[in-house]
Design a protein around this motif. Structure first.
Motif: not given
Length: 177
Positions: A73-101
């Motif tokens: 969050l404090g990275d001056p180069d905007f290196g912030f990333t979200l923790l979402l499951p890797d290698g999963e189908p988009p529908v699974v990652r989308a569900a995780a993204l909505f839960a993250w929000c």
């Protein structure tokens, strides 16, 4: 600083008997931090609003999740990333993204304490709320990978903007525009 692996965070959460996914934990933590909440070793108790939750062990995945999130969050180069499951189908990652929000909004609400938001910050918060209210289409054919990447990128910038509004202050906000 890189976030710990999804499975490491899931195992650490299980050890503390937390009923939250890695995406939810990271979302709540980032919401808390973006709103100016304290960077504290007992963050799960704070962001889950449950004083009975034990603090993670120093150096475990949840402790590293906190320190990496603070650094990103404090990275001056905007290196912030979200923790979402890797290698999963988009529908699974989308569900995780909505839960993250949804979790982000909860953590943010616990720490914001009436801090003023810029117009852009207010819009970003509304967008996060809209995404948090979204549902995954079970009939999705998986062709939405590109849209998911775009939403994730937008969220990264929205979170950094809210962090600038609430935690860093107006002098840093100009860098995001």
């Amino acid at each position: 600083m890189e976030l710990p692996d999804w499975n490491e965070v899931a195992q650490a959460a299980d050890r503390l008997a937390l009923a939250s996914t890695p995406a939810e934990l990271h979302g709540a933590l980032c919401g808390w931090l973006a709103a100016g909440g304290a960077d504290a070793p007992d963050w799960p108790a704070r962001v889950l609003a449950d004083p009975g939750v034990p603090a993670p062990q120093a150096g475990d995945a949840l402790d590293r999740l906190r320190s990496a999130s603070v650094a990103q969050l404090g990275d001056p180069d905007f290196g912030f990333t979200l923790l979402l499951p890797d290698g999963e189908p988009p529908v699974v990652r989308a569900a995780a993204l909505f839960a993250w929000c949804r979790a982000f909004l909860g953590g943010f609400g616990l720490a914001v304490e009436g801090k003023p938001l810029s117009e852009d910050g207010q819009e970003a918060l509304r967008d996060l709320a809209s995404l948090g209210a979204a549902q995954v289409d079970a009939n999705d054919d998986g062709s939405d990978e590109e849209a998911l990447v775009e939403i994730e990128e937008y969220l990264r910038m929205a979170v950094l903007l809210l962090h600038a509004d609430c935690a860093l202050g107006a002098q840093h906000r100009a860098r995001l525009h």
